[in-house]
Motif scaffolding. Structure first.
Motif, PDB file in Angstrom:
ATOM      1  N   HIS A  33       0.485  -1.132   0.298  1.00 37.01           N
ATOM      2  CA  HIS A  33      -0.181  -0.075   0.302  1.00 37.01           C
ATOM      3  C   HIS A  33       0.938   0.832   0.132  1.00 37.01           C
ATOM      4  N   LYS A  34       0.682   2.448  -0.352  1.00 38.45           N
ATOM      5  CA  LYS A  34       1.452   3.489  -0.359  1.00 38.45           C
ATOM      6  C   LYS A  34       1.716   3.708   0.823  1.00 38.45           C
ATOM      7  N   GLU A  35       0.432   3.965   1.188  1.00 36.47           N
ATOM      8  CA  GLU A  35       1.207   4.613   3.094  1.00 36.47           C
ATOM      9  C   GLU A  35       1.360   2.998   4.181  1.00 36.47           C
ATOM     10  N   CYS A  36       1.804   2.388   3.386  1.00 32.31           N
ATOM     11  CA  CYS A  36       3.408   1.321   4.057  1.00 32.31           C
ATOM     12  C   CYS A  36       4.463   1.191   3.565  1.00 32.31           C
ATOM     13  N   PHE A  37       4.273   1.944   2.312  1.00 36.27           N
ATOM     14  CA  PHE A  37       5.994   1.720   1.866  1.00 36.27           C
ATOM     15  C   PHE A  37       6.561   2.963   2.153  1.00 36.27           C
ATOM     16  N   LEU A  38       7.460   2.507   3.697  1.00 33.97           N
ATOM     17  CA  LEU A  38       8.144   3.317   4.719  1.00 33.97           C
ATOM     18  C   LEU A  38       9.921   3.486   4.547  1.00 33.97           C
ATOM     19  N   CYS A  39      10.201   4.735   4.369  1.00 36.58           N
ATOM     20  CA  CYS A  39      11.614   4.361   5.102  1.00 36.58           C
ATOM     21  C   CYS A  39      12.263   3.580   6.047  1.00 36.58           C
ATOM     22  N   THR A  40      13.207   3.093   6.003  1.00 33.18           N
ATOM     23  CA  THR A  40      13.667   1.995   6.665  1.00 33.18           C
ATOM     24  C   THR A  40      14.454   2.483   7.993  1.00 33.18           C
ATOM     25  N   GLY A  41      14.602   3.714   7.977  1.00 30.37           N
ATOM     26  CA  GLY A  41      15.709   4.835   8.524  1.00 30.37           C
ATOM     27  C   GLY A  41      14.360   5.923   9.429  1.00 30.37           C
ATOM     28  N   CYS A  42      13.812   6.063   8.702  1.00 31.27           N
ATOM     29  CA  CYS A  42      13.140   7.778   9.511  1.00 31.27           C
ATOM     30  C   CYS A  42      11.530   7.392   9.552  1.00 31.27           C
ATOM     31  N   LYS A  43      11.294   6.121   8.441  1.00 32.91           N
ATOM     32  CA  LYS A  43       9.521   5.660   7.892  1.00 32.91           C
ATOM     33  C   LYS A  43       8.786   6.950   7.723  1.00 32.91           C
ATOM     34  N   ALA A  44       9.161   7.222   7.026  1.00 32.87           N
ATOM     35  CA  ALA A  44       8.677   8.321   6.319  1.00 32.87           C
ATOM     36  C   ALA A  44       8.107   7.570   4.511  1.00 32.87           C
ATOM     37  N   PRO A  45       6.612   8.214   4.500  1.00 29.05           N
ATOM     38  CA  PRO A  45       6.789   7.755   3.395  1.00 29.05           C
ATOM     39  C   PRO A  45       7.482   7.779   1.898  1.00 29.05           C
ATOM     40  N   LEU A  46       7.494   6.672   0.841  1.00 32.58           N
ATOM     41  CA  LEU A  46       8.620   6.487  -0.053  1.00 32.58           C
ATOM     42  C   LEU A  46       8.047   6.835  -1.513  1.00 32.58           C
ATOM     43  N   ALA A  47       6.599   6.463  -1.295  1.00 34.07           N
ATOM     44  CA  ALA A  47       5.627   6.628  -2.715  1.00 34.07           C
ATOM     45  C   ALA A  47       5.589   7.755  -2.804  1.00 34.07           C
ATOM     46  N   GLY A  48       5.950   8.462  -4.802  1.00 37.40           N
ATOM     47  CA  GLY A  48       5.722   9.278  -5.282  1.00 37.40           C
ATOM     48  C   GLY A  48       7.390   9.963  -4.774  1.00 37.40           C
ATOM     49  N   GLN A  49       8.145   9.879  -3.772  1.00 38.62           N
ATOM     50  CA  GLN A  49       9.299  10.592  -3.862  1.00 38.62           C
ATOM     51  C   GLN A  49      10.757   9.342  -3.577  1.00 38.62           C
ATOM     52  N   PRO A  50      12.001  10.188  -4.234  1.00 38.57           N
ATOM     53  CA  PRO A  50      12.979   9.408  -4.968  1.00 38.57           C
ATOM     54  C   PRO A  50      13.781   8.754  -3.977  1.00 38.57           C
ATOM     55  N   PHE A  51      14.239   7.204  -4.254  1.00 39.91           N
ATOM     56  CA  PHE A  51      14.758   6.599  -2.292  1.00 39.91           C
ATOM     57  C   PHE A  51      15.618   5.580  -3.224  1.00 39.91           C
ATOM     58  N   THR A  52      16.316   5.654  -2.843  1.00 35.79           N
ATOM     59  CA  THR A  52      16.782   4.255  -3.039  1.00 35.79           C
ATOM     60  C   THR A  52      17.564   3.019  -1.636  1.00 35.79           C
ATOM     61  N   SER A  53      18.078   1.633  -2.034  1.00 35.80           N
ATOM     62  CA  SER A  53      17.763   0.899  -1.474  1.00 35.80           C
ATOM     63  C   SER A  53      19.520   0.470  -0.580  1.00 35.80           C
ATOM     64  N   CYS A 109      18.532   9.651   4.502  1.00 38.27           N
ATOM     65  CA  CYS A 109      18.799   8.332   5.459  1.00 38.27           C
ATOM     66  C   CYS A 109      20.209   7.413   4.411  1.00 38.27           C
ATOM     67  N   PHE A 110      19.828   7.649   3.521  1.00 35.79           N
ATOM     68  CA  PHE A 110      20.572   6.680   2.690  1.00 35.79           C
ATOM     69  C   PHE A 110      22.214   7.455   2.820  1.00 35.79           C
ATOM     70  N   SER A 111      22.020   8.835   2.371  1.00 35.62           N
ATOM     71  CA  SER A 111      22.659   9.675   2.344  1.00 35.62           C
ATOM     72  C   SER A 111      23.855   9.854   4.025  1.00 35.62           C
ATOM     73  N   SER A 112      22.931   9.868   5.075  1.00 36.29           N
ATOM     74  CA  SER A 112      24.052   9.601   5.781  1.00 36.29           C
ATOM     75  C   SER A 112      24.421   8.560   6.716  1.00 36.29           C
ATOM     76  N   LEU A 113      23.845   7.592   6.365  1.00 35.80           N
ATOM     77  CA  LEU A 113      24.250   5.640   6.439  1.00 35.80           C
ATOM     78  C   LEU A 113      24.993   5.432   5.575  1.00 35.80           C
ATOM     79  N   TYR A 114      25.087   5.424   4.799  1.00 36.56           N
ATOM     80  CA  TYR A 114      25.766   4.989   3.614  1.00 36.56           C
ATOM     81  C   TYR A 114      26.465   5.211   2.533  1.00 36.56           C
ATOM     82  N   ALA A 115      25.936   6.279   1.691  1.00 34.02           N
ATOM     83  CA  ALA A 115      26.769   7.153   1.236  1.00 34.02           C
ATOM     84  C   ALA A 115      27.911   7.605   1.106  1.00 34.02           C
TER      85      ALA A 115
END
Length: 316
Positions: free
Chosen positions: A219-239, A249-255
């Motif tokens: 569900h759109k409301e269930c697809f969340l960032c693993t770090g901050c739990k912000a909704p990712l639907a319609g937003q750029p994200f990576t894994s 979150c990715f930039s601060s943790l892994y980039a």
């Protein structure tokens, strides 16, 4: 109300033959009787001709002879364009008037006086002709959908209301919500319980737009960032591994950090980067330390923690 009357002319003459002119003039009340007889005269309100011994029709309590009535008040037949006389049977439909014998089907010419009919581009058509030429057929039972009956139309097809049933429970769907799937139609409970994919997060049925990621659905409301739990639907994200992250979150943790500007290399935006030994640069940041010429696709020379183009290196 229009009332047709017939006046019977009296057989008695105005004067009694037994009476002499002298006796008339001498009889008391004779003059008044004569005036009463004259006032009983009934004339057509239009042509003023006497209606004595003739049929007449009253319109708004005013008498009219038959010719005057037909000329002034009779309707014209929509079909034959002739006057519908006072003694003719008249039928009307949507402000159009017809002789009873002119009220017929445009296709088969059968009388519609006592038959169901419809109108097709101002022409009257019996139910049989209309059904054979214009009515749709139910895609379920292959029978004609009769005019006036309840039907359902979807995707260019037509069903009788009772024929449009759920593919799962086989109950009529009627005016309830339904969901199409592979040329079949389901009521919402059957679709959710039998067909709908399950959300990878909450494990509930996904019945409308969601998010697909790595062959799984959310569900759109269930697809969340693993770090901050912000909704990712319609937003750029990576894994990272199997887990999705927002850019922050990715930039601060892994980039990794760019050796030129010291910001995260995320793969978003320009995305491309250059790697040399254990250092990485954004492509726009990969340039000569002295003259700032781009070194992407060109030869360069390392100078301790910096890089130089060929000309600047030769100057040394």
């Amino acid at each position: 109300m229009i009332i047709c009357h017939f006046i019977q002319q009296s057989t008695r003459s105005r004067h009694d033959p037994a009476e002499t002119p002298e006796s008339i003039s001498r009889a008391p009340g004779t003059q008044r009787q004569k005036k009463d007889i004259m006032s009983d005269r009934l004339d057509c309100k239009t042509c003023n001709e006497s209606l004595c011994g003739r049929k007449y029709i009253q319109v708004e309590e005013k008498p009219h002879c038959i010719p005057c009535y037909d000329r002034l008040y009779a309707k014209t037949c929509q079909e034959c364009k002739e006057v519908i006389g006072h003694n003719a049977k008249e039928l009307f439909y949507e402000d159009r008037h017809y002789h009873s014998h002119c009220f017929r089907c445009f296709r088969c010419d059968r009388s519609l006086a006592d038959e169901p009919f419809t109108s097709q581009e101002a022409a009257l058509v019996c139910s049989d002709c209309y059904c054979s030429e214009f009515s749709s057929k139910c895609v379920s039972c292959d029978k004609t959908v009769m005019p006036g009956s309840k039907l359902l139309e979807y995707g260019g097809s037509t069903w009788h209301e009772d024929c449009f049933v759920c593919h799962g429970c086989e109950k009529p769907i009627g005016a309830e919500a339904f969901i199409p799937d592979d040329n079949n139609y389901y009521c919402v409970p059957c679709y959710e319980g039998r067909v709908a994919p399950q959300c990878n997060h909450c494990k509930k049925a996904l019945t409308k737009g969601g998010v697909t990621y790595k062959d799984e659905v959310w569900h759109k409301e269930c697809f969340l960032c693993t770090g901050c739990k912000a909704p990712l639907a319609g937003q750029p994200f990576t894994s990272q591994g199997e887990s999705p992250y927002c850019v922050k979150c990715f930039s601060s943790l892994y980039a990794k950090k760019c050796a030129g500007c010291n910001t995260a290399i995320t793969g978003f935006g320009d995305g491309k980067y250059v790697s040399f030994e254990e250092r990485q640069w954004h492509q726009p940041c990969f340039k000569c330390y002295r003259c700032s010429v781009s070194l992407v696709g060109s030869g360069f020379f390392p100078d301790r923690d910096q890089i130089l183009c060929t000309d600047c290196n030769n100057d040394d």
